[in-house]
Scaffold this motif. Structure first.
Motif, PDB file in Angstrom:
ATOM      1  N   PRO A  14      14.014   2.722   2.725  1.00 59.61           N
ATOM      2  CA  PRO A  14      13.409   3.528   1.656  1.00 59.61           C
ATOM      3  C   PRO A  14      14.277   4.733   1.295  1.00 59.61           C
ATOM      4  O   PRO A  14      15.215   5.081   2.010  1.00 59.61           O
ATOM      5  CB  PRO A  14      12.078   3.977   2.268  1.00 59.61           C
ATOM      6  CG  PRO A  14      12.315   3.953   3.739  1.00 59.61           C
ATOM      7  CD  PRO A  14      13.273   2.819   3.975  1.00 59.61           C
ATOM      8  N   THR A  45       5.064  -3.867  -6.046  1.00 60.48           N
ATOM      9  CA  THR A  45       4.774  -4.013  -4.626  1.00 60.48           C
ATOM     10  C   THR A  45       5.262  -5.307  -3.995  1.00 60.48           C
ATOM     11  O   THR A  45       4.856  -5.623  -2.881  1.00 60.48           O
ATOM     12  CB  THR A  45       3.259  -3.882  -4.396  1.00 60.48           C
ATOM     13  OG1 THR A  45       2.587  -4.925  -5.117  1.00 60.48           O
ATOM     14  CG2 THR A  45       2.759  -2.544  -4.907  1.00 60.48           C
ATOM     15  N   HIS A  93       0.827  -1.189   0.000  1.00 63.05           N
ATOM     16  CA  HIS A  93       0.000   0.000   0.000  1.00 63.05           C
ATOM     17  C   HIS A  93       0.873   1.256   0.000  1.00 63.05           C
ATOM     18  O   HIS A  93       0.628   2.195  -0.743  1.00 63.05           O
ATOM     19  CB  HIS A  93      -0.903  -0.020   1.250  1.00 63.05           C
ATOM     20  CG  HIS A  93      -2.062   0.909   1.161  1.00 63.05           C
ATOM     21  ND1 HIS A  93      -3.357   0.492   1.195  1.00 63.05           N
ATOM     22  CD2 HIS A  93      -2.091   2.236   1.034  1.00 63.05           C
ATOM     23  CE1 HIS A  93      -4.159   1.541   1.078  1.00 63.05           C
ATOM     24  NE2 HIS A  93      -3.420   2.611   0.973  1.00 63.05           N
ATOM     25  N   GLY A  94       1.899   1.250   0.840  1.00 65.97           N
ATOM     26  CA  GLY A  94       2.791   2.410   0.931  1.00 65.97           C
ATOM     27  C   GLY A  94       3.490   2.697  -0.375  1.00 65.97           C
ATOM     28  O   GLY A  94       3.752   3.855  -0.706  1.00 65.97           O
ATOM     29  N   THR A  95       3.799   1.645  -1.132  1.00 64.61           N
ATOM     30  CA  THR A  95       4.479   1.848  -2.410  1.00 64.61           C
ATOM     31  C   THR A  95       3.593   2.626  -3.371  1.00 64.61           C
ATOM     32  O   THR A  95       4.070   3.494  -4.103  1.00 64.61           O
ATOM     33  CB  THR A  95       4.860   0.483  -3.011  1.00 64.61           C
ATOM     34  OG1 THR A  95       5.706  -0.208  -2.083  1.00 64.61           O
ATOM     35  CG2 THR A  95       5.595   0.661  -4.328  1.00 64.61           C
ATOM     36  N   ALA A 149      10.597   2.041  -1.606  1.00 62.62           N
ATOM     37  CA  ALA A 149       9.449   2.753  -1.046  1.00 62.62           C
ATOM     38  C   ALA A 149       8.958   2.231   0.302  1.00 62.62           C
ATOM     39  O   ALA A 149       8.132   2.887   0.941  1.00 62.62           O
ATOM     40  CB  ALA A 149       8.286   2.713  -2.038  1.00 62.62           C
ATOM     41  N   GLU A 150       9.440   1.071   0.750  1.00 64.41           N
ATOM     42  CA  GLU A 150       8.908   0.495   1.995  1.00 64.41           C
ATOM     43  C   GLU A 150       9.984   0.496   3.084  1.00 64.41           C
ATOM     44  O   GLU A 150      11.169   0.623   2.793  1.00 64.41           O
ATOM     45  CB  GLU A 150       8.438  -0.940   1.734  1.00 64.41           C
ATOM     46  CG  GLU A 150       7.274  -1.060   0.753  1.00 64.41           C
ATOM     47  CD  GLU A 150       5.949  -0.633   1.355  1.00 64.41           C
ATOM     48  OE1 GLU A 150       5.844  -0.563   2.602  1.00 64.41           O
ATOM     49  OE2 GLU A 150       5.008  -0.359   0.584  1.00 64.41           O
ATOM     50  N   PRO A 151       9.562   0.340   4.338  1.00 65.78           N
ATOM     51  CA  PRO A 151      10.526   0.291   5.448  1.00 65.78           C
ATOM     52  C   PRO A 151      11.550  -0.832   5.270  1.00 65.78           C
ATOM     53  O   PRO A 151      11.299  -1.797   4.545  1.00 65.78           O
ATOM     54  CB  PRO A 151       9.649   0.025   6.670  1.00 65.78           C
ATOM     55  CG  PRO A 151       8.304   0.496   6.286  1.00 65.78           C
ATOM     56  CD  PRO A 151       8.183   0.277   4.816  1.00 65.78           C
ATOM     57  N   VAL A 190      11.058  -4.704   4.185  1.00 62.18           N
ATOM     58  CA  VAL A 190       9.837  -4.899   3.398  1.00 62.18           C
ATOM     59  C   VAL A 190      10.110  -4.474   1.955  1.00 62.18           C
ATOM     60  O   VAL A 190      10.613  -3.377   1.731  1.00 62.18           O
ATOM     61  CB  VAL A 190       8.665  -4.067   3.962  1.00 62.18           C
ATOM     62  CG1 VAL A 190       7.402  -4.305   3.161  1.00 62.18           C
ATOM     63  CG2 VAL A 190       8.449  -4.397   5.441  1.00 62.18           C
ATOM     64  N   GLY A 240       9.453  -3.237  -1.966  1.00 62.68           N
ATOM     65  CA  GLY A 240       8.545  -2.332  -2.671  1.00 62.68           C
ATOM     66  C   GLY A 240       9.352  -1.228  -3.316  1.00 62.68           C
ATOM     67  O   GLY A 240      10.240  -0.655  -2.680  1.00 62.68           O
TER      68      GLY A 240
END
Length: 180
Positions: free
Chosen positions: A56, A32, A2-4, A75-77, A80, A82
């Motif tokens: 990220p 993702t 989702h964050g991506t 894009a993700e922590p 994770v 992405g």
DNA sequence: CAATAGATCATCT
DNA sequence: GATGATCTATTGC
């Protein structure tokens, strides 16, 4: 995941800067990880995909078809997967240098309207893989005056797996968006 | 304008 | 040994 998607939308309108070359990001795609079969990170950590699993704000640059490089922003922590593929840029400065790096482009619109074209125009190579994009020589930063953006959504381009997911984002009507 | 062939190599199986 | 998150040049309507 989702964050991506959020990052893919948030990167639109931002400025990419490398040396004298700068421009507005006008087209992105979200990749993702788990569940997204088109994503390089979908099948886990490998030597290549380890930066996608890292913190990220770093660049993931890879070679495609033996001759072009593609730029992604992680894009993700940390831990994770992405990433967001930068697909097209509207050139602002350093246009003469871009033209010398891209002799095939006959119009300014063709300098960076594709993922392989923009890395060539900006001089981005796999040497930038893993680079921190919040500091250093290759950076992303907000525009001077943030304005309202008209963001359009479509399926991603050039992939065979998960080809129907609406994970491509671009500025509606912008002439520097790729043709696909 | 649309379709297509060819270039070329790091990465993964 | 096969596979691409591509691009360019060239061909044919």
């Amino acid at each position: 995941m989702h964050g991506t998607i959020h990052v893919a939308r948030a990167l639109l309108g931002k400025i990419l800067l490398h040396g004298s070359a700068s421009g507005i990001i006008v087209e992105t795609e979200a990749y993702t990880g788990p569940g997204d079969d088109a994503s390089h990170s979908a099948r886990g950590v490998t030597p290549r995909t380890r930066v996608i699993f890292g913190p990220p704000g770093h660049a993931y640059v890879y070679l495609i078809y033996g001759m072009y490089q593609c730029l992604n922003i992680v894009a993700e922590p940390d831990g994770v997967p992405g990433g967001v593929l930068i697909r097209a840029i509207q050139p602002l400065t350093g246009i003469e240098q871009m033209q010398s790096r891209r002799r095939a482009a006959r119009r300014v619109e063709d300098l960076a309207n594709g993922p392989g074209k923009l890395t060539q125009a900006f001089g981005i190579t796999m040497q930038h893989n893993g680079a921190d994009v919040t500091r250093g020589t290759l950076t992303v930063h907000p525009p001077k005056n943030e304005t309202q953006l008209d963001i359009a959504v479509s399926p991603r381009i050039g992939i065979t797996k998960a080809a129907d997911l609406p994970l491509r984002f671009f500025l509606r009507g912008n002439p520097f968006v790729s043709r696909g």
